[in-house]
Design an enzyme around this catalytic site. Structure first.
Site, short mmCIF file in Angstrom:
data_model
loop_
_atom_site.label_atom_id
_atom_site.label_comp_id
_atom_site.label_asym_id
_atom_site.label_seq_id
_atom_site.Cartn_x
_atom_site.Cartn_y
_atom_site.Cartn_z
N LYS A 22 10.28 101.52 37.63
CA LYS A 22 9.68 101.17 38.93
C LYS A 22 10.48 101.81 40.06
O LYS A 22 9.93 102.44 40.95
CB LYS A 22 9.69 99.66 39.10
CG LYS A 22 9.44 99.17 40.53
CD LYS A 22 9.42 97.68 40.67
CE LYS A 22 10.73 97.09 41.06
NZ LYS A 22 11.11 97.15 42.49
N ASN A 23 11.83 101.67 39.98
CA ASN A 23 12.65 102.12 41.12
C ASN A 23 12.87 103.62 41.14
O ASN A 23 13.59 104.13 41.99
CB ASN A 23 13.97 101.35 41.16
CG ASN A 23 13.71 99.90 41.56
OD1 ASN A 23 12.62 99.57 42.05
ND2 ASN A 23 14.67 99.04 41.32
N CYS A 116 11.05 91.48 48.49
CA CYS A 116 11.82 90.28 48.10
C CYS A 116 12.65 89.80 49.30
O CYS A 116 13.10 90.58 50.10
CB CYS A 116 12.83 90.61 47.00
SG CYS A 116 12.19 91.59 45.69
N ARG A 123 16.15 91.94 54.25
CA ARG A 123 16.25 93.33 53.80
C ARG A 123 16.43 94.29 54.99
O ARG A 123 15.50 94.94 55.43
CB ARG A 123 15.05 93.73 52.94
CG ARG A 123 14.77 92.79 51.79
CD ARG A 123 15.94 92.66 50.80
NE ARG A 123 16.19 93.86 50.04
CZ ARG A 123 15.53 94.20 48.93
NH1 ARG A 123 14.59 93.43 48.49
NH2 ARG A 123 15.83 95.30 48.28
N ASP A 308 20.27 93.73 39.39
CA ASP A 308 18.92 93.40 38.90
C ASP A 308 18.97 92.80 37.50
O ASP A 308 17.95 92.29 37.02
CB ASP A 308 18.04 94.65 38.89
CG ASP A 308 17.76 95.15 40.29
OD1 ASP A 308 17.25 96.27 40.42
OD2 ASP A 308 18.09 94.44 41.25
N ILE A 330 26.12 91.88 45.70
CA ILE A 330 25.25 92.77 46.48
C ILE A 330 24.35 92.01 47.44
O ILE A 330 24.24 92.36 48.61
CB ILE A 330 24.35 93.62 45.52
CG1 ILE A 330 25.19 94.35 44.47
CG2 ILE A 330 23.45 94.55 46.32
CD1 ILE A 330 25.98 95.53 44.97
N ARG A 401 4.79 92.84 39.82
CA ARG A 401 5.27 93.92 40.70
C ARG A 401 6.11 94.91 39.92
O ARG A 401 6.21 96.08 40.25
CB ARG A 401 6.13 93.34 41.84
CG ARG A 401 5.38 92.74 42.99
CD ARG A 401 6.35 92.31 44.08
NE ARG A 401 7.22 93.41 44.46
CZ ARG A 401 8.48 93.26 44.90
NH1 ARG A 401 8.99 92.05 45.00
NH2 ARG A 401 9.21 94.29 45.24
#
Ligand code: EPZ
Length: 421
Positions: A22-23, A116, A123, A308, A330, A401
């Site tokens: 995804k990223n 998120c 963010r 993650d 993080i 997602r």
């Protein structure tokens, strides 16, 4: 609102294939804006955030066609550089369109990105804005949290990141690709998705060196050309399935993955008694006869322990003997979800917003839960699969997602999971 119903405690075994990352996809799709020639992508994950990225591109005037497993994106017809707030507000990945639009049109208008809520202050994007200013752009914040970025002329930058940021690194790397001259970026993030993005842009004629190290040099070109690219395997999916197998003490083979991308996790699992073997694109998880041992972790930028994978790892520690300190360095709110794991019977003490201590082993029991973000979502699925009884997980859009056809792939392992609309 769709939800998962899971009856836990089933014996799991078999093979599971990892989707494209995804990223990585969420950067390579906006990067199509940098070239007026078509790009062809394969191994794209079929997930909500990728669909949202396509919607943003089409809204800007791009053409997207599918040819079997491949997607062809043409942006020659791109006719505007103002992002639709309704689309941009749905996911963090929308921030990835700003850099390429600025580089191509010298002007971008966009709303503060959504996604998120795990980061401080919703963010932040201060590093992105500072980076665009380093290229000579001016930023105006209009009413209602709209940003207007404009540049008469963009020039190469020599920029040092005050904070290591994955997407800010990727955004500046993409923008510099078509700003003629030498841009040097220092204190960059080193995630595999950054190296993959640079490799992809270089196949189109970009001249990027150093991606995957703290210093990236970009020899900007007037323009770059067409390209074909296969999205790399999703290392977070890989790590999540490895942790599922360890938590369920199941014999599961994980295919189409890259074990090199989760070395920190694999080193820890070896230490705490998890048995597995690895090949170039597979990981074979084996049953263990000895109990799992607790082990502290501290999340860190790549190649450290991935933030993650923190939430699935917390679930694993509920099955380990001893106490484990989990230190999330993080994000500010990325441990709040553990409250739901406690409701399932886990012994978790929150020391402060960045640290929890997990006491194990404890039995987990099914509950009605809500998925707060996609990584906590997969952690709750793992917990439900090893818990006694029935679990309902609401708000699974958050899971959709980032995880393609999750319930189908888990059912193939013997899981009792169904999606209820
Ligand atoms: C990327 O987010 C990933 N998202 C995240 O995955 C991942 O958790 C994160 O990197 C860290 O690995 C995508 O690639 C789309 P950061 P990103 O900028 O780039 C702060 C998932 O589940 N920061 O490296 O947004 C930020 O608040 C997602 O797939 C600023 O202060 O993360 C955080 O504390 C979740 N200002 C820290 O930097 C900025 O302008 C590191 O975040 C940008 C970031």
């Amino acid at each position: 609102m769709p939800k998962f119903i899971i009856n836990g405690g089933r014996t799991l075994s078999g093979k599971i294939s990892v989707s494209g990352a995804k990223n990585s996809a969420l950067k390579i799709i906006p990067a199509a804006i940098l070239s007026k020639q078509p790009i062809t992508l394969s191994n794209l994950p079929i997930i909500e955030d990728v669909e949202r990225s396509f919607e943003v591109l089409v809204d800007l005037g791009a053409k997207i066609s599918k040819n079997g497993q491949e997607v062809i994106i043409e942006t020659a017809s791109l006719n505007k550089s103002e992002m639709n707030p309704k689309l941009a507000d749905k996911f963090r990945g929308s921030v990835m369109f700003i850099g390429p639009l600025l580089a191509r049109f010298k002007e971008v208008k966009f709303p503060h990105p959504g996604g998120c809520v795990i980061g401080a202050g919703g963010r932040p994007i201060d590093l992105f804005l500072e980076g665009y200013q380093a290229f000579g752009a001016e930023i105006k914040e209009e009413s209602g949290k709209f940003y207007n970025i404009k540049a008469e002329k963009l020039h190469p930058a020599h920029y040092f990141f005050p904070l290591v940021s994955v997407t800010a690194t990727e955004s500046m790397m993409m923008t510099a690709t078509i700003i003629p001259g030498t841009t040097i970026l220092q204190n960059c993030a080193m995630e595999p998705e950054i190296e993959a993005l640079a490799n992809y842009l270089n196949t189109q004629g970009a001249k990027i060196t150093g991606a995957g190290t703290p210093t990236i040099t970009i020899e900007g070109q007037e323009e770059i050309g067409a390209g074909k690219f296969a999205v790399i395997p999703d290392r977070i999916e890989t790590g999540s399935f490895v942790i599922l197998a360890a938590a369920a003490n199941a014999e599961i083979e994980i295919e189409n993955c890259n074990p090199e991308h989760i070395m920190t996790l694999l080193k820890i699992l070896k230490k705490i008694g998890v048995n597995f073997s690895t090949g170039p694109d597979w990981i074979k998880m084996e049953k263990r006869q000895t109990p799992l041992l607790s082990h502290d972790i501290k999340t860190h930028e790549y190649p450290g322990f991935a933030t993650d994978l923190q939430s699935p790892y917390v679930v694993l520690m509920t099955q380990a003997t001893g106490t484990a300190l989990i230190h999330e360095t993080i994000y500010d709110r990325r441990l709040l979800w553990t409250d739901m794991l406690s409701q399932m019977g886990a012994q978790i003490t929150m020391c402060d917003p960045h640290r929890v201590v997990v006491q194990g082993p404890t039995r987990l029991y099914g509950k009605r839960l809500m998925s707060p973000d996609l990584r906590a979502g997969i952690a709750l699925v793992i917990a439900a699969l090893i818990a006694d009884g029935r679990t309902e997980i609401d708000n699974i859009y958050q899971i959709d997602r980032g995880y393609e056809k999750l319930e189908e792939r888990l059912r193939a392992l013997g899981a009792d999971i169904e999606r209820v609309e």
